[in-house]
Design an enzyme around this catalytic site. Structure first.
Site, PDB file in Angstrom:
ATOM      1  N   HIS A  13       0.828  -1.202   0.000  1.00  0.00           N
ATOM      2  CA  HIS A  13       0.000   0.000   0.000  1.00  0.00           C
ATOM      3  C   HIS A  13       0.872   1.266   0.000  1.00  0.00           C
ATOM      4  O   HIS A  13       0.714   2.140  -0.854  1.00  0.00           O
ATOM      5  CB  HIS A  13      -0.907  -0.019   1.234  1.00  0.00           C
ATOM      6  CG  HIS A  13      -1.752   1.199   1.417  1.00  0.00           C
ATOM      7  ND1 HIS A  13      -3.087   1.232   1.073  1.00  0.00           N
ATOM      8  CD2 HIS A  13      -1.472   2.434   1.913  1.00  0.00           C
ATOM      9  CE1 HIS A  13      -3.587   2.433   1.336  1.00  0.00           C
ATOM     10  NE2 HIS A  13      -2.624   3.178   1.861  1.00  0.00           N
ATOM     11  N   GLU A  14       1.800   1.319   0.946  1.00  0.00           N
ATOM     12  CA  GLU A  14       2.640   2.520   1.049  1.00  0.00           C
ATOM     13  C   GLU A  14       3.541   2.667  -0.175  1.00  0.00           C
ATOM     14  O   GLU A  14       3.853   3.782  -0.592  1.00  0.00           O
ATOM     15  CB  GLU A  14       3.475   2.506   2.337  1.00  0.00           C
ATOM     16  CG  GLU A  14       2.654   2.483   3.638  1.00  0.00           C
ATOM     17  CD  GLU A  14       1.624   3.597   3.769  1.00  0.00           C
ATOM     18  OE1 GLU A  14       1.845   4.696   3.214  1.00  0.00           O
ATOM     19  OE2 GLU A  14       0.573   3.369   4.408  1.00  0.00           O
ATOM     20  N   HIS A  21       1.765   4.787  -2.622  1.00  0.00           N
ATOM     21  CA  HIS A  21       1.893   6.221  -2.318  1.00  0.00           C
ATOM     22  C   HIS A  21       3.270   6.729  -2.750  1.00  0.00           C
ATOM     23  O   HIS A  21       3.404   7.803  -3.343  1.00  0.00           O
ATOM     24  CB  HIS A  21       1.763   6.450  -0.807  1.00  0.00           C
ATOM     25  CG  HIS A  21       0.351   6.409  -0.292  1.00  0.00           C
ATOM     26  ND1 HIS A  21      -0.641   7.226  -0.768  1.00  0.00           N
ATOM     27  CD2 HIS A  21      -0.219   5.663   0.694  1.00  0.00           C
ATOM     28  CE1 HIS A  21      -1.778   6.981  -0.096  1.00  0.00           C
ATOM     29  NE2 HIS A  21      -1.538   6.032   0.789  1.00  0.00           N
ATOM     30  N   GLU A  40      -4.573   8.067  -2.504  1.00  0.00           N
ATOM     31  CA  GLU A  40      -5.051   6.781  -2.004  1.00  0.00           C
ATOM     32  C   GLU A  40      -5.444   5.853  -3.162  1.00  0.00           C
ATOM     33  O   GLU A  40      -5.374   4.628  -3.025  1.00  0.00           O
ATOM     34  CB  GLU A  40      -6.229   7.008  -1.044  1.00  0.00           C
ATOM     35  CG  GLU A  40      -6.617   5.811  -0.204  1.00  0.00           C
ATOM     36  CD  GLU A  40      -5.598   5.413   0.872  1.00  0.00           C
ATOM     37  OE1 GLU A  40      -4.593   6.145   1.073  1.00  0.00           O
ATOM     38  OE2 GLU A  40      -5.796   4.356   1.496  1.00  0.00           O
TER      39      GLU A  40
END
Ligand code: MG
Length: 498
Positions: free
Chosen positions: A269-270, A273, A299
């Site tokens: 997920h990160e 980003h 996001e």
């Protein structure tokens, strides 16, 4: 060499003044990162004062009459799209900087730090009364902020706009009405059909942190994350991404010691980003248009990597050898086991551990409460009860402690009210983006072969390289021809789970 994007003389002057605001932002990011990753616990008081003072300083640079005058002048000149982007972003910052008196900025920053400390203790002790007065304080400050900022219809609109430019209560109502109507029966169906497991033995398997670190690093290597060159991976209680600039982007993850998908999926997920920041156009460096345009678009990138890539069957196959080499218990499982383990659906209390289907219902709950706090004047005292009732309504379960109810999230302690909806926007957009990408790239095949260049290149072209030139709604329209549309997500859930 690529053409210079900033030609206009007024813009050049603006950017040379802006460098010190940029430098302060850079320093504040370092302080913020250090606070989460390295700082000893009791450093919080001095750190929060330092952060507060830097915010005030930054605001005063922003409001220097010469700078303001340059921005106003540039607005009347003929500009290219990059230069117009600079003026747009600065006008927005200016509006916010002008709206809040310096003592209000200082107060918000200090209250936020102290409320966070109170929340930490309240959560550890499961004692809401320790946090309640601070939540009231934050609600009061948020309402005040809305008044300072101004709004057309609802005070909450002013707060939403801070996190997602142009987003209104009306927009979010429309999205959630559709989701609530479609998702609740869909969730029932998924749970009753029994094709999707509700639990998995892998949730209980314990792992060695060192081994798990290696897994995360190997996965990041597959993605081409420039570790050590332009990027880092560290550990923090709440995983996050921060960028000090285009060439220094940092993510964190966490290691609970069991249920390894949490660590992997939050790393993935990160990474999403981080990639958004790493793939910025380097010509934007030191300018206000470098960096992701909004939280919702940001996001969408992290959810794309987490849900579309990370929870795919092909990804389970791809990382299976890495898992097998580092986690001894994996020998007893197949890639298909891993896939279902990553895709369990089970109504549960904690948002950050929620599956893809129930996640947006967790956000809906918070949205309903935020609307109450800001638009309807409900205070902190009544919120736990509303929380529990709504949880029961949406997911059919009722929290027994504050820890698994209203005290679970850090956001309201920071004073960030109006932020939660951006998570749902990101989730919805990630499935939209995947659907557009699928028309030109066979995503599954690429993932199976560990080839991520085309996927990254497409994301760069459609989203990343534009930095903050266009407001989010316009970026979506230009790149994809339509705005946020929940239908893609509903379809994606049906395809995956039914
Ligand atoms: Mg995120």
């Amino acid at each position: 060499m690529a053409e210079e994007v900033f030609q206009n003389e007024t813009i050049k002057e603006i950017l040379s003044h802006y460098r010190k605001i940029w430098a302060l932002g850079h320093a504040q990011s370092v302080l913020g990162w250090d606070m989460e990753v390295n700082m000893p616990k009791e450093g919080i008081m001095e750190r929060s004062v330092a952060q507060g003072e830097l915010s005030v300083l930054s605001q005063s640079f922003m409001l220097e009459p010469k700078f303001v005058e340059l921005i106003e002048r540039a607005g009347g000149e003929e500009l290219n799209e990059y230069e117009s982007g600079v003026v747009r972003v600065l006008n927005r910052s200016l509006k916010i900087a002008r709206a809040f008196p310096p003592e209000f900025v200082r107060e918000m920053s200090e209250v936020s730090s102290r409320a966070t400390a109170a929340w930490t203790e309240a959560k550890a002790k499961n004692d809401y009364s320790l946090f309640e007065p601070w939540l009231d304080k934050n609600i009061e400050l948020a309402r005040k902020a809305a008044d300072y900022l101004g709004y057309e219809e609802y005070p909450y609109d002013a707060l939403l706009d801070l996190f997602e430019e142009g987003l209104t209560t009306r927009d979010v109502d429309k999205i959630f009405e559709k989701l609530e109507k479609e998702l609740k029966p869909l969730l029932d169906k998924i749970l009753n059909e029994g094709k999707v497991p509700k639990e998995h033995p892998l949730e209980k398997e314990k792992y060695d942190q060192k081994a798990m670190e290696k897994v995360n690093l190997e996965i990041l290597k597959l993605f081409g994350y420039p570790l050590g060159q332009r990027a880092r991976l560290d550990v923090s209680a709440h995983p996050f991404t921060t960028e000090f600039g285009i060439r220094d982007v940092r993510i964190t993850t966490r290691y609970e010691g069991f249920d390894f998908r949490r660590s992997i999926l939050s790393t993935v997920h990160e990474f999403g980003h981080a990639l958004y920041e790493l793939q910025q156009d380097e010509r934007f460096m030191f300018s206000p248009i470098a960096g992701g345009v909004s939280l919702g678009i940001h996001e969408s990138q992290s959810r794309f990597w987490e849900n579309i890539i990370g929870r795919s069957m092909e990804f389970a196959e791809l990382i299976y050898p890495i898992l097998k080499e580092n986690l001894p218990f994996i020998r007893e499982y197949t890639p298909e086991d891993i896939y279902w383990y990553f895709n369990l659906v089970r109504p549960d209390f904690i948002r950050t551990e929620a599956d893809v289907v129930t996640y947006n219902l967790h956000i809906l709950l918070r949205y309903k409460l935020e609307r109450m706090m800001i638009n309807e004047g409900v205070g902190a005292k009544d919120l736990p009860e509303f929380w529990n009732d709504e949880m029961e309504n949406l997911l059919g379960i009722r929290p027994k402690t504050y820890q698994e109810g209203i005290l679970q999230d850090i956001h309201w302690s920071h004073g960030t009210i109006g932020y939660f909806p951006t998570y749902t926007i990101g989730t919805l957009l990630s499935t939209q983006i995947a659907s557009y990408m699928e028309k030109v790239i066979n995503i599954g095949e690429k993932v199976r072969n560990g080839e991520f260049d085309e996927i990254k290149g497409w994301l760069r072209e459609k989203v990343h390289r534009w930095g903050s030139i266009y407001p989010p709604k316009e970026l979506l329209k230009r790149s994809f021809g339509e705005g946020i549309n929940p239908d893609y997500f509903i379809r994606w859930v049906k395809d995956r789970y039914l």
